[in-house]
Design an enzyme around this catalytic site. Structure first.
Site, PDB file in Angstrom:
ATOM      1  N   TYR A   1       0.816  -1.208   0.000  1.00  0.00           N
ATOM      2  CA  TYR A   1       0.000   0.000   0.000  1.00  0.00           C
ATOM      3  C   TYR A   1       0.853   1.263   0.000  1.00  0.00           C
ATOM      4  CZ  TYR A   1      -3.755  -3.188   1.568  1.00  0.00           C
ATOM      5  OH  TYR A   1      -4.661  -4.219   1.690  1.00  0.00           O
TER       6      TYR A   1
ATOM      7  N   LEU B  54     -17.486  -3.359   0.816  1.00  0.00           N
ATOM      8  CA  LEU B  54     -18.535  -2.572   0.160  1.00  0.00           C
ATOM      9  C   LEU B  54     -18.484  -2.755  -1.354  1.00  0.00           C
ATOM     10  CD1 LEU B  54     -18.243   0.699   2.292  1.00  0.00           C
ATOM     11  CD2 LEU B  54     -19.479  -1.417   2.795  1.00  0.00           C
TER      12      LEU B  54
ATOM     13  N   ILE C  46     -13.111  -4.962   7.127  1.00  0.00           N
ATOM     14  CA  ILE C  46     -12.164  -3.844   7.193  1.00  0.00           C
ATOM     15  C   ILE C  46     -12.421  -2.865   6.038  1.00  0.00           C
ATOM     16  CG2 ILE C  46     -10.322  -4.965   8.502  1.00  0.00           C
ATOM     17  CD1 ILE C  46      -8.961  -5.593   5.780  1.00  0.00           C
TER      18      ILE C  46
ATOM     19  N   LYS D 287     -12.320   0.290   3.785  1.00  0.00           N
ATOM     20  CA  LYS D 287     -11.448   1.448   3.619  1.00  0.00           C
ATOM     21  C   LYS D 287     -12.284   2.715   3.710  1.00  0.00           C
ATOM     22  CE  LYS D 287      -9.630   4.414   0.226  1.00  0.00           C
ATOM     23  NZ  LYS D 287      -9.797   4.813  -1.181  1.00  0.00           N
TER      24      LYS D 287
ATOM     25  N   ASN E  50     -19.397   3.894   8.748  1.00  0.00           N
ATOM     26  CA  ASN E  50     -19.012   2.489   8.877  1.00  0.00           C
ATOM     27  C   ASN E  50     -19.028   2.044  10.336  1.00  0.00           C
ATOM     28  OD1 ASN E  50     -18.615   2.402   6.096  1.00  0.00           O
ATOM     29  ND2 ASN E  50     -16.399   2.672   6.236  1.00  0.00           N
TER      30      ASN E  50
END
Length: 271
Positions: free
Chosen positions: A47, A186, A225, A227, A237
């Site tokens: 990342y 999502l 998890i 983002k 969230n």
């Protein structure tokens, strides 16, 4: 904070940081989420933001032992010595002596089960990682790793959402006492265009994102998890933790027949 590193499993909701590459925004989102009450932060060597995540951790008011931190070793760094060397660099960037969970990011490229997993066992024995994780592993790869590792497999992180329900991997996780960590929960924003989720969201006066997350978190051995970078999305969230879906909602979600994988590189083990 209620998280107890000595007794709790992986917290049900975490902050994902994939593609969160703006330096200040990434650090702020991590600090904001931790101060809000998130108890799980997920990053990876690939990342390119471990240093920013570390800055966010330092900027927060939360003690290191009061949350769960995970990172992943990239597929170019999976030779035995490279695992050891690059994990030290990750710890340095994150500003910590240990991570709660270290993943093999994919069973690909330099991944050699014997060599790679031996290095993970060494890190585990040294206390630099509290748990061993695998990511994007199919059942046959999990079985192979289980035979090789001395340390238990603690988690398998895979793409999972209402458009990719991963029934086989969920069953494997539950039968083998492994936590399935759902990334892209999502569906990279596509959950907002699923009529069944919109119906349920309207029923509960909430968002499709919260519905998707609540569905994942309702399952044994599954955590999510998502983002998020902006405070509003981090807040939204987080509120999924208090959304309770009923049996009718669950049945409607599990009746969705679409199957849409969002993350599908050529080296994916299913290809």
């Amino acid at each position: 904070m209620t998280y107890d590193a000595n007794s709790d499993g992986i917290p049900k909701l975490g902050l994902g940081t994939w593609e969160n590459t703006d330096s200040d925004e990434c650090a702020h989102s991590v600090a904001y989420a931790l101060d809000l009450g998130y108890e799980h932060v997920d990053t990876a060597q690939a990342y390119g933001n471990e240093e920013e995540v570390g800055r966010g951790i330092a900027d927060s008011s939360v003690d290191r032992e009061d949350f769960f931190l995970a990172t992943k070793v990239w597929i170019d760094n999976l030779a035995h010595d490279d695992v050891l060397e690059t994990t030290e660099k990750s710890l340095d960037k994150l500003g910590t002596d240990y991570v709660d969970l270290l993943y093999v990011h994919w069973p690909a490229r330099e991944y050699d089960p014997e060599e790679t997993l031996a290095a993970f066992d060494e890190l585990y024995d040294e206390g630099k990682i509290k748990h061993v994780g695998l990511s994007n592993f199919e059942p046959e790869h999990l079985e192979e790793a289980k035979e090789i590792l001395d340390a238990p497999i603690y988690a398998n992180q895979v793409e999972m959402h209402p458009l990719l329900q991963q029934d086989e991997l969920v069953e494997y996780a539950q039968e083998n006492d492994i936590t399935l960590v759902a990334y892209s929960p999502l569906a990279r924003g596509n959950v907002f265009d699923v009529p069944e989720l919109t119906d349920i969201a309207e029923k509960h006066e909430t968002s499709e994102a919260q519905v998707s997350l609540a569905w994942l978190m309702s399952k044994d051995n599954v955590v999510a998890i998502p983002k998020a970078t902006g405070e509003d999305h981090i807040d939204d969230n987080y509120d999924a933790l208090t959304l309770e879906l009923d049996d009718e909602d669950i049945e409607k979600i599990e009746g969705i027949e679409r199957k849409e994988r969002q993350v599908d590189p050529d080296f994916g083990p299913w290809n």
